[in-house]
Enzyme design. Sequence first.
Site, short mmCIF file in Angstrom:
data_model
loop_
_atom_site.label_atom_id
_atom_site.label_comp_id
_atom_site.label_asym_id
_atom_site.label_seq_id
_atom_site.Cartn_x
_atom_site.Cartn_y
_atom_site.Cartn_z
N GLN A 79 6.96 1.22 54.72
CA GLN A 79 7.06 2.65 54.98
C GLN A 79 6.33 3.06 56.27
OE1 GLN A 79 8.94 4.95 53.62
NE2 GLN A 79 9.82 3.50 52.16
N SER A 80 6.27 2.15 57.23
CA SER A 80 5.57 2.41 58.49
C SER A 80 6.25 3.50 59.30
CB SER A 80 5.51 1.12 59.31
OG SER A 80 5.14 1.38 60.65
N ASN A 81 5.48 4.52 59.67
CA ASN A 81 5.98 5.55 60.58
C ASN A 81 6.25 4.96 61.97
OD1 ASN A 81 5.62 7.87 58.75
ND2 ASN A 81 3.44 7.48 59.01
#
Length: 343
Positions: A79-81
């Site tokens: 879920q890395s921005n």
Amino acid sequence: MAFSLINYPPRLDLARLPTPLHLLPRASARWGAGKRIWIKRDDLTGSALTGNKVRKLEFIAAHALAEGLTTLVTCGGVQSNHCRATALIAAQLGLHCHLVLRSDGDSVSTTGNFLMDQLAGATYEILPSTQWGRGVKEAFSRVEASCLQTGRPALLIPTGGSDSLGVWGYIAAAEELGNDLREAGIERAAVALATGSAGTQTGLTAGALLHELPVSVVGYAVCDDSDWFNARVCADWRASVLRWPQLPDIALAPLTRDHSVGPGYGKADPAIYALITELTRLEGIPLDPVYTAKAFHGLITDIEAGHYDDVDDIVFVHTGGVFGLFSHEQELLKAAASASAVD
């Protein structure tokens, strides 16, 4: 001496700048203890391409284009921005993108940032957290060699875009913040932000000195601890000074608070979900459970404890993360239902 005429390296126009700085009147009344809480809306650097990572990628992507590198390779959690922003920028510029992602649980949520990665056409591989340290290095070496062999040379971008190239994003942001403070009539302030890979903290800490801002910059750790972040900021700044002759060799004294980690990186407890709900209902501004809500929780805890008694104004930098909300749907719905029951 102010360094307002810094010779910045090449930069692309990718973020919607300047982002707004505005007062949070209801949040100030709720948590400010007589102080004014402001918010710098770096969650509004774009729509899908949003958050603090875009500022760094303006310089990173410009470097890739200048060097003829046609693949962007980076890493982070599922879920890395940063990975999502990198994938979208690659799509926008007609570049290839490969992501090395870390799974921190038994299953991988296909929603939120990971969904956006796939919509943008990024290729990816997912490693379990137990294999992350060595695994990501091996993956980077393998992908770099493969890209070179196929005629798509790669730029390897570290977690969060946090290195001596990405640091320019928040040196420039500090210059923008200086203009914000003058327009708002703020003579002295504390600037608080979430810190996870230290790049934003490094750029703002250095930028505040370079542009002679009347602020202290305080990072709220969402992983590791204050010693790690303070050392990382100094190391990244040292690497930046060595790389860029236009940067003056000044010493940094980073400030990091480390009581915001909670149950661990990417994990939140009920207090964080409740805070997200309450601030959204007070100001119409959602925070995310991985970075900004933890930092804001740390901030209001420190305000209550008297940590900010020497200033009247506090600027909270909203670094984005809205897509990260969706993988925490059930917990947020419980918090929202509990808040409604109390109301």
